[in-house]
Design a protein around this motif. Structure first.
Motif, mmCIF file in Angstrom:
data_model
loop_
_atom_site.group_PDB
_atom_site.id
_atom_site.type_symbol
_atom_site.label_atom_id
_atom_site.label_comp_id
_atom_site.label_asym_id
_atom_site.label_seq_id
_atom_site.Cartn_x
_atom_site.Cartn_y
_atom_site.Cartn_z
ATOM 1 N N ASP A 34 -10.094 -34.854 36.601
ATOM 2 C CA ASP A 34 -9.707 -34.735 35.122
ATOM 3 C C ASP A 34 -9.642 -33.167 35.089
ATOM 4 O OD1 ASP A 34 -9.640 -37.386 34.736
ATOM 5 O OD2 ASP A 34 -11.645 -37.637 33.896
ATOM 6 N N ARG A 37 -6.124 -32.249 36.904
ATOM 7 C CA ARG A 37 -4.801 -32.711 36.258
ATOM 8 C C ARG A 37 -4.343 -32.193 35.055
ATOM 9 N NH1 ARG A 37 -5.704 -38.425 32.865
ATOM 10 N NH2 ARG A 37 -7.434 -37.849 31.525
ATOM 11 N N HIS A 40 -3.573 -33.203 28.790
ATOM 12 C CA HIS A 40 -2.441 -34.334 28.664
ATOM 13 C C HIS A 40 -2.410 -34.840 27.281
ATOM 14 C CE1 HIS A 40 -6.496 -35.850 29.623
ATOM 15 N NE2 HIS A 40 -6.194 -37.057 28.852
ATOM 16 N N SER A 42 -0.461 -34.809 23.875
ATOM 17 C CA SER A 42 0.879 -34.713 23.317
ATOM 18 C C SER A 42 0.921 -33.297 22.605
ATOM 19 C CB SER A 42 1.377 -35.940 22.365
ATOM 20 O OG SER A 42 0.723 -35.682 21.044
ATOM 21 N N THR A 46 -1.714 -31.650 20.347
ATOM 22 C CA THR A 46 -2.214 -30.212 20.778
ATOM 23 C C THR A 46 -1.980 -29.274 19.462
ATOM 24 O OG1 THR A 46 -1.780 -30.823 23.075
ATOM 25 C CG2 THR A 46 -1.410 -28.153 22.356
ATOM 26 N N GLY A 89 -4.975 -28.335 24.307
ATOM 27 C CA GLY A 89 -4.630 -29.409 25.118
ATOM 28 C C GLY A 89 -5.609 -30.347 25.436
ATOM 29 N N ARG A 90 -6.363 -29.844 26.287
ATOM 30 C CA ARG A 90 -7.654 -30.485 26.701
ATOM 31 C C ARG A 90 -8.605 -30.905 25.557
ATOM 32 N NH1 ARG A 90 -8.702 -30.266 32.304
ATOM 33 N NH2 ARG A 90 -7.680 -28.254 33.372
ATOM 34 N N ALA A 93 -6.935 -33.824 23.655
ATOM 35 C CA ALA A 93 -7.087 -35.193 24.747
ATOM 36 C C ALA A 93 -8.352 -35.736 24.724
ATOM 37 C CB ALA A 93 -6.541 -35.028 26.014
#
Length: 437
Positions: A34, A37, A40, A42, A46, A89-90, A93
């Motif tokens: 995690d 990657r 993740h 949207s 974000t 972003g993290r 999510a």
């Protein structure tokens, strides 16, 4: 490996502080899926997260640097966001799990990590404006069933943390190999005061439990054996139980080396499977690993194992009751990476579960500031010995994770969000009508 542990705990104690692990060029996807990657969320989520987080941070005594933009804020420690898109972003999510993973990935830093985290911990319940707090449900995850503390689950949860490596723990613990809060004579504390402060903590607990010559003592949670050693030196006969093979191996070795093998038995055993009756029971910072689902079972075991007129001394990390109730089912960064299956209780939860098992809290003493100092010393030593941690095979992501864990914990105590208590429990005395009080 174990013969080097006691030497490691003293060598390099005065080494200068080193920088934290550098950001990994590319995290190992097999070890850290995690983190590797990346974010993740949207684009819409974000963007919404960016707005909420920037507004929240802007209201705090923090300075924040987002990429190449000018620093915002005029006071407080500086939080450097190297990659704002990944950072938001993290969080978008995965909420606070994403915040921690972003640090592990090297997407943000702070010269004073504890300072930044203390500001955040001090205002944890008000970071998000009240009208938007319903959004917490968007990020908050429920704990996975695999982390339940069944008999098999508890062994796996303990294994993931305490069986990492005795040599790893020896690099930042003092020579007593004690992994719980010390009690200092004064603060701020220095490294050379830590062994005495750990012994002071242990002796206070043994005194609280009335441990002396001939006491039949049960210790739930062995650690690396220091409490059992000091109890045996008082003339007690000790049964100590643990679920960590690594800890048991070193504890047995240390006990034999001290000449107390005839007085101390260290067993790989779950507290639910212990039999017998003991004059005293001591358990140091083990209740946090029990899980709220099993607190009633834990206190019933204590009540079953202590003799009439016996004493139970617990050391427990605690949090406010309202906060505990609000978060008891939430899956956090700490659960994912550090202490799977754990939950910090409140004093009120301890009192409720103890009373239901026929036990009463007779004494209750707190010293959270001492834990902040204990964690500071561990964290400074861990970062100073980063090269030795790397030599044991722990990669940059692990080293950043561990430094974040130690700083995150220290911040919780400095902010007053967490406390640590020493509690005396005794069986409630029966009254004429059969009730206990």
């Amino acid at each position: 490996m174990n013969t080097s542990v006691s030497d490691r705990t003293e060598a390099g104690a005065a080494a200068p502080a080193a920088a934290v692990a550098t950001a990994p060029a590319q995290p190992d996807a097999a070890a850290w899926p995690d983190v590797a990657r990346g974010p993740h969320a949207s684009a819409l989520r974000t963007a919404a997260t960016r707005s909420i987080v920037q507004r929240a941070l802007g209201a705090l005594p923090l300075r924040v640097l987002y990429g190449d933009a000018p620093v915002t804020g005029v006071e407080g420690p500086l939080l450097r966001v190297h990659d704002p898109a990944a950072f938001f972003g993290r969080i978008g999510a995965d909420g606070l799990i994403g915040f921690g993973e972003s640090y592990m990935a090297g997407e943000w830093d702070a010269d004073d990590l504890v300072g930044v985290l203390t500001v955040l911990a001090s205002r944890l319940t008000s970071l998000v404006p009240r009208p938007l707090q319903w959004l917490r449900g968007v990020w908050a995850r429920r704990r996975p069933g695999a982390q339940r503390n069944t008999l098999d689950g508890a062994r796996q949860n303990i294994h993931r943390h305490y069986d990492l490596s005795n040599d790893l723990f020896s690099l930042f613990l003092d020579r007593s190999m004690t992994y719980s809060s010390a009690v200092f004579r004064k603060r701020p504390a220095e490294w050379d005061a830590l062994p005495d402060a750990q012994h002071r903590k242990i002796d206070r607990l043994l005194d609280l439990a009335g441990v002396g010559e001939g006491t039949r003592l049960l210790e739930i949670g062995t650690g690396w054996g220091e409490l059992a050693l000091r109890a045996a030196a008082r003339g007690a006969r000790v049964v100590s139980v643990t679920l960590s093979q690594e800890q048991r191996d070193l504890a047995v070795e240390r006990i034999a080396r001290a000449g107390h093998a005839d007085r101390v038995s260290v067993e790989l055993c779950d507290y639910r499977q212990v039999t017998g009756v003991y004059d005293a029971v001591v358990s140091v910072e083990m209740i946090e690993a029990v899980g709220a689902e099993y607190w009633p079972v834990y206190f019933e075991a204590l009540a079953r194992l202590v003799a009439p007129g016996g004493r139970i001394a617990l050391q427990a990390i605690t949090m406010p009751d309202a906060r505990m109730r609000a978060t008891r089912s939430t899956y956090t960064w700490i659960h994912k990476y550090i202490f799977p299956g754990g939950i910090v209780p409140s004093v009120e939860a301890v009192e409720r579960c103890a009373a239901a098992a026929g036990l009463r809290v007779r004494e209750n003493d707190g010293y959270g500031g001492h834990y902040a100092e204990t964690l500071r010393l561990w964290r400074e030593r861990f970062t100073a010995r980063s090269a030795e941690v790397a030599a044991l095979g722990f990669d940059p992501v692990f080293r950043r994770m561990w430094e974040f864990y130690l700083a995150y914990s220290e911040a919780g105590f400095r902010a007053g969000y967490l406390d640590v208590r020493q509690l005396l429990l005794t069986p409630a005395a029966p009254t004429k009508d059969g009730e206990r009080r």
